[in-house]
Design a protein around this motif. Structure first.
Motif, PDB file in Angstrom:
ATOM      1  N   ASP A  62       0.810  -1.214   0.000  1.00 37.23           N
ATOM      2  CA  ASP A  62       0.000   0.000   0.000  1.00 37.23           C
ATOM      3  C   ASP A  62       0.850   1.274   0.000  1.00 37.23           C
ATOM      4  OD1 ASP A  62       0.880  -0.676   2.572  1.00 37.23           O
ATOM      5  OD2 ASP A  62      -0.671   0.556   3.508  1.00 37.23           O
ATOM      6  N   ARG A  63       2.188   1.137   0.193  1.00 39.04           N
ATOM      7  CA  ARG A  63       3.073   2.301   0.201  1.00 39.04           C
ATOM      8  C   ARG A  63       3.950   2.387  -1.045  1.00 39.04           C
ATOM      9  NH1 ARG A  63       4.086   5.281   4.564  1.00 39.04           N
ATOM     10  NH2 ARG A  63       6.280   5.585   3.947  1.00 39.04           N
ATOM     11  N   VAL A  64       3.914   1.380  -1.901  1.00 34.65           N
ATOM     12  CA  VAL A  64       4.792   1.351  -3.072  1.00 34.65           C
ATOM     13  C   VAL A  64       4.581   2.573  -3.954  1.00 34.65           C
ATOM     14  CG1 VAL A  64       5.256   0.168  -5.256  1.00 34.65           C
ATOM     15  CG2 VAL A  64       5.139  -1.138  -3.136  1.00 34.65           C
ATOM     16  N   ALA A  65       3.309   2.881  -4.251  1.00 35.77           N
ATOM     17  CA  ALA A  65       3.018   4.026  -5.128  1.00 35.77           C
ATOM     18  C   ALA A  65       3.546   5.326  -4.535  1.00 35.77           C
ATOM     19  CB  ALA A  65       1.509   4.125  -5.369  1.00 35.77           C
ATOM     20  N   LEU A  66       3.406   5.482  -3.216  1.00 30.94           N
ATOM     21  CA  LEU A  66       3.877   6.698  -2.548  1.00 30.94           C
ATOM     22  C   LEU A  66       5.399   6.818  -2.666  1.00 30.94           C
ATOM     23  CD1 LEU A  66       3.601   9.163  -0.690  1.00 30.94           C
ATOM     24  CD2 LEU A  66       3.716   7.570   1.267  1.00 30.94           C
ATOM     25  N   VAL A  67       6.112   5.712  -2.412  1.00 33.20           N
ATOM     26  CA  VAL A  67       7.578   5.744  -2.460  1.00 33.20           C
ATOM     27  C   VAL A  67       8.059   6.045  -3.876  1.00 33.20           C
ATOM     28  CG1 VAL A  67       9.680   4.381  -2.135  1.00 33.20           C
ATOM     29  CG2 VAL A  67       7.814   4.209  -0.475  1.00 33.20           C
ATOM     30  N   VAL A  68       7.431   5.437  -4.882  1.00 34.03           N
ATOM     31  CA  VAL A  68       7.816   5.688  -6.271  1.00 34.03           C
ATOM     32  C   VAL A  68       7.578   7.156  -6.624  1.00 34.03           C
ATOM     33  CG1 VAL A  68       7.297   5.176  -8.685  1.00 34.03           C
ATOM     34  CG2 VAL A  68       7.441   3.315  -7.021  1.00 34.03           C
ATOM     35  N   GLU A  69       6.438   7.691  -6.179  1.00 31.01           N
ATOM     36  CA  GLU A  69       6.118   9.089  -6.456  1.00 31.01           C
ATOM     37  C   GLU A  69       7.126  10.023  -5.810  1.00 31.01           C
ATOM     38  OE1 GLU A  69       2.559  12.320  -5.473  1.00 31.01           O
ATOM     39  OE2 GLU A  69       2.189  10.172  -5.229  1.00 31.01           O
ATOM     40  N   ARG A  70       7.472   9.747  -4.531  1.00 32.60           N
ATOM     41  CA  ARG A  70       8.442  10.601  -3.831  1.00 32.60           C
ATOM     42  C   ARG A  70       9.826  10.486  -4.456  1.00 32.60           C
ATOM     43  NH1 ARG A  70       6.748  12.617   1.173  1.00 32.60           N
ATOM     44  NH2 ARG A  70       8.695  13.789   1.009  1.00 32.60           N
ATOM     45  N   ALA A  71      10.203   9.276  -4.863  1.00 32.32           N
ATOM     46  CA  ALA A  71      11.516   9.081  -5.490  1.00 32.32           C
ATOM     47  C   ALA A  71      11.597   9.830  -6.817  1.00 32.32           C
ATOM     48  CB  ALA A  71      11.776   7.596  -5.710  1.00 32.32           C
ATOM     49  N   SER A  72      10.523   9.775  -7.603  1.00 30.97           N
ATOM     50  CA  SER A  72      10.495  10.475  -8.896  1.00 30.97           C
ATOM     51  C   SER A  72      10.588  11.981  -8.703  1.00 30.97           C
ATOM     52  CB  SER A  72       9.222  10.119  -9.663  1.00 30.97           C
ATOM     53  OG  SER A  72       9.143   8.724  -9.910  1.00 30.97           O
ATOM     54  N   ALA A  73       9.841  12.493  -7.715  1.00 37.08           N
ATOM     55  CA  ALA A  73       9.874  13.933  -7.446  1.00 37.08           C
ATOM     56  C   ALA A  73      11.241  14.360  -6.936  1.00 37.08           C
ATOM     57  CB  ALA A  73       8.796  14.284  -6.418  1.00 37.08           C
ATOM     58  N   LEU A  74      11.849  13.534  -6.082  1.00 35.31           N
ATOM     59  CA  LEU A  74      13.166  13.849  -5.535  1.00 35.31           C
ATOM     60  C   LEU A  74      14.211  13.852  -6.652  1.00 35.31           C
ATOM     61  CD1 LEU A  74      14.919  14.366  -3.038  1.00 35.31           C
ATOM     62  CD2 LEU A  74      15.088  11.877  -2.740  1.00 35.31           C
ATOM     63  N   ARG A  75      14.115  12.870  -7.527  1.00 33.69           N
ATOM     64  CA  ARG A  75      15.049  12.800  -8.648  1.00 33.69           C
ATOM     65  C   ARG A  75      14.980  14.071  -9.493  1.00 33.69           C
ATOM     66  NH1 ARG A  75      14.054   8.891 -13.834  1.00 33.69           N
ATOM     67  NH2 ARG A  75      16.161   8.842 -14.654  1.00 33.69           N
ATOM     68  N   LYS A  76      13.772  14.533  -9.755  1.00 36.11           N
ATOM     69  CA  LYS A  76      13.588  15.734 -10.571  1.00 36.11           C
ATOM     70  C   LYS A  76      14.101  16.970  -9.858  1.00 36.11           C
ATOM     71  CE  LYS A  76      10.066  18.283 -13.166  1.00 36.11           C
ATOM     72  NZ  LYS A  76       8.634  18.349 -13.551  1.00 36.11           N
ATOM     73  N   ARG A  98       2.232  -1.362 -11.514  1.00 36.76           N
ATOM     74  CA  ARG A  98       1.347  -0.916 -12.585  1.00 36.76           C
ATOM     75  C   ARG A  98       2.151  -0.116 -13.606  1.00 36.76           C
ATOM     76  NH1 ARG A  98      -1.265   0.935  -8.069  1.00 36.76           N
ATOM     77  NH2 ARG A  98      -1.022   3.107  -8.793  1.00 36.76           N
ATOM     78  N   GLU A  99       1.571   0.020 -14.796  1.00 46.85           N
ATOM     79  CA  GLU A  99       2.297   0.659 -15.891  1.00 46.85           C
ATOM     80  C   GLU A  99       2.750   2.066 -15.532  1.00 46.85           C
ATOM     81  OE1 GLU A  99       1.729   1.695 -20.630  1.00 46.85           O
ATOM     82  OE2 GLU A  99       0.326   0.368 -19.610  1.00 46.85           O
ATOM     83  N   GLU A 100       1.889   2.822 -14.847  1.00 55.23           N
ATOM     84  CA  GLU A 100       2.262   4.191 -14.505  1.00 55.23           C
ATOM     85  C   GLU A 100       3.391   4.232 -13.480  1.00 55.23           C
ATOM     86  OE1 GLU A 100      -1.474   3.196 -12.047  1.00 55.23           O
ATOM     87  OE2 GLU A 100      -0.683   2.836 -14.062  1.00 55.23           O
ATOM     88  N   LEU A 101       3.525   3.155 -12.692  1.00 46.81           N
ATOM     89  CA  LEU A 101       4.613   3.093 -11.718  1.00 46.81           C
ATOM     90  C   LEU A 101       5.920   2.652 -12.371  1.00 46.81           C
ATOM     91  CD1 LEU A 101       2.832   1.516  -8.606  1.00 46.81           C
ATOM     92  CD2 LEU A 101       3.283   3.922  -9.088  1.00 46.81           C
TER      93      LEU A 101
END
Length: 449
Positions: A62-76, A98-101
């Motif tokens: 349930d936290r995977v999407a959140l971590v991926v989102e935070r990692a992507s934002a941090l990378r940018k 999922r594909e978006e992840l």
């Protein structure tokens, strides 16, 4: 290659690392970690990372999407562009992203993780990033001489590939099932049959199945690597459990990667795609660089880059904001008559040009070979460490020294002997002195072999 990895994590490990990262250290990576929820910016050492890894192994579903989102934002926010610094997910096999992840990631690695898997796959991704960076750098150097370099996009149509399979055929059906229908597969039972196919058709990848009695297959891989036409051709070993030692021998002979059977279909398809992408991009760059080189300052004898161009390119690297790690190789070329007598007179310009161009043809597209004003040859390897440079030069030497050359003036056969001296440095050092580097390369080399 400079191997520095920054791991984005969900929990804050402080100065510690995720347990799986020990394999990165064994593969000669310098490793740091940073919590994706931290408000602090990573230190300058961490910001020098060549590749980003997102640790999802111990993250609840349930936290995977959140971590991926935070990692992507941090990378940018940190300025790690996708082309310059690839990002890879380390995920649990039970987690289906999922594909978006999947979009932010250049690849997804899942256990069982092995040292070869980590080293080979991450190195391929970093090499792709190096080629893109070098294309940008080379473009700026070309502009100094009034020549524009077109933008070189990553290869397209990767779904249209042709694969050659060599082996007994025990895993042929699983390989065919693992690949999209758009990838055509041809099977060869023997090395002689495989070589016939390679010489008469165009393939993107060679898959070699290792099971029993593999010595002839390993010799075949070594022979391919000594053939200039297949110097960087992607080769994947498909290794049954009883052939693990042979798999390691195959890697030493020049194969790019090893996949253990049975394998994940998605993993196998992904691995081929990365290698084909790397090789096709390298071919694109080499074609464009070769065309542009004809408009650059070149050595009159060999038509290789001149000392003027090399120095201009190094100055571009020194002036750029991002650090470039590089290794230089001084190349001493000597000639022996086939009868074994040492040549006392200088080789003809035509012979010297043929040897120089052969060395250049065996180098990667992102590498550079120049002939200095004093007649010495210097090779430049961006984002490559001393160990990798030495391996590359040993392969080049094995081909050149086994190749027949003829002195046209006398008609005598000539053996060519190559000796190398190496020097490694970074472009952003205050004492980065091009003249001193080129002088020390031959007078005070770090390594000579």
């Amino acid at each position: 290659m400079a191997k520095q990895a920054l791991i984005f994590t969900d929990p804050d490990y402080g100065l510690d690392m995720p347990q799986w990262s020990d394999m990165l250290t064994e593969a000669n990576f310098a490793v740091w970690s940073h919590c994706v929820h931290s408000e602090d910016r990573p230190d300058d050492v961490s910001m020098a990372a060549d590749i980003l890894l997102v640790d999802l192994l111990d993250v609840s579903k349930d936290r995977v999407a959140l971590v991926v989102e935070r990692a992507s934002a941090l990378r940018k926010s940190l300025g790690f562009s996708q082309a310059r610094v690839p990002m890879v997910a380390i995920a649990d096999p039970s987690v289906a992203l999922r594909e978006e992840l999947l979009t932010p990631f250049a690849d997804v690695l899942k256990p069982p993780l092995t040292l070869d898997l980590i080293s080979n796959r991450l190195t391929s991704l970093m090499r792709l990033a190096t080629m893109r960076r070098e294309a940008e750098r080379r473009s700026r150097t070309f502009k100094r001489f009034g020549v524009g370099l077109p933008v070189v996009p990553p290869p397209s149509n990767l779904e249209n590939q042709s694969l050659l399979y060599l082996g007994s055929g025990m895993a042929f059906l699983p390989v065919e099932c693992a690949l999209p229908e758009t990838i055509s597969t041809t099977a060869a039972l023997t090395p002689a049959m495989a070589l016939h196919y390679l010489e008469n058709e165009s393939f993107d990848t060679l898959v070699v199945e290792l099971s029993d009695y593999n010595e002839h297959l390993i010799h075949f891989i070594g022979d391919l690597r000594r053939n200039p036409n297949y110097f960087s051709f992607p080769i994947i070993l498909l290794c049954h459990k009883e052939a693990t030692e042979d798999g390691l021998a195959g890697l030493a002979a020049g194969a790019n990667d090893i996949v253990t059977f049975p394998f994940s279909e998605r993993f196998f398809e992904n691995r081929i795609e990365i290698l084909v992408n790397e090789e096709r991009y390298r071919r694109q760059l080499k074609k464009i660089f070769n065309e542009a080189r004809l408009l650059m300052p070149t050595d009159a004898t060999t038509r290789l880059y001149s000392e003027e161009f090399l120095k201009a390119h190094l100055q571009v690297l020194h002036e750029q904001e991002n650090t470039a790690s590089m290794t230089f190789a001084g190349i001493d070329i000597s000639f022996d008559l086939v009868q074994g007598e040492r040549r006392e007179q200088s080789p003809s310009p035509a012979l010297l040009a043929r040897v120089g161009r052969m060395i250049y043809s065996l180098m990667r597209a992102e590498d550079l070979l120049a002939r200095l004003d004093n007649g010495r040859f210097v090779a430049f390897f961006p984002d490559t460490d001393l160990f990798e440079t030495r391996i590359a030069l040993q392969r080049i030497r094995s081909i050149v020294q086994l190749s027949p050359f003829v002195e046209q003036n006398s008609g005598m056969g000539v053996n060519v002997v190559l000796d190398f001296s190496l020097h490694h440095c970074d472009s952003n050092k205050v004492d980065f002195d091009i003249e001193r580097i080129l002088k020390d390369l031959f007078e005070n080399p770090v390594v000579r072999f």
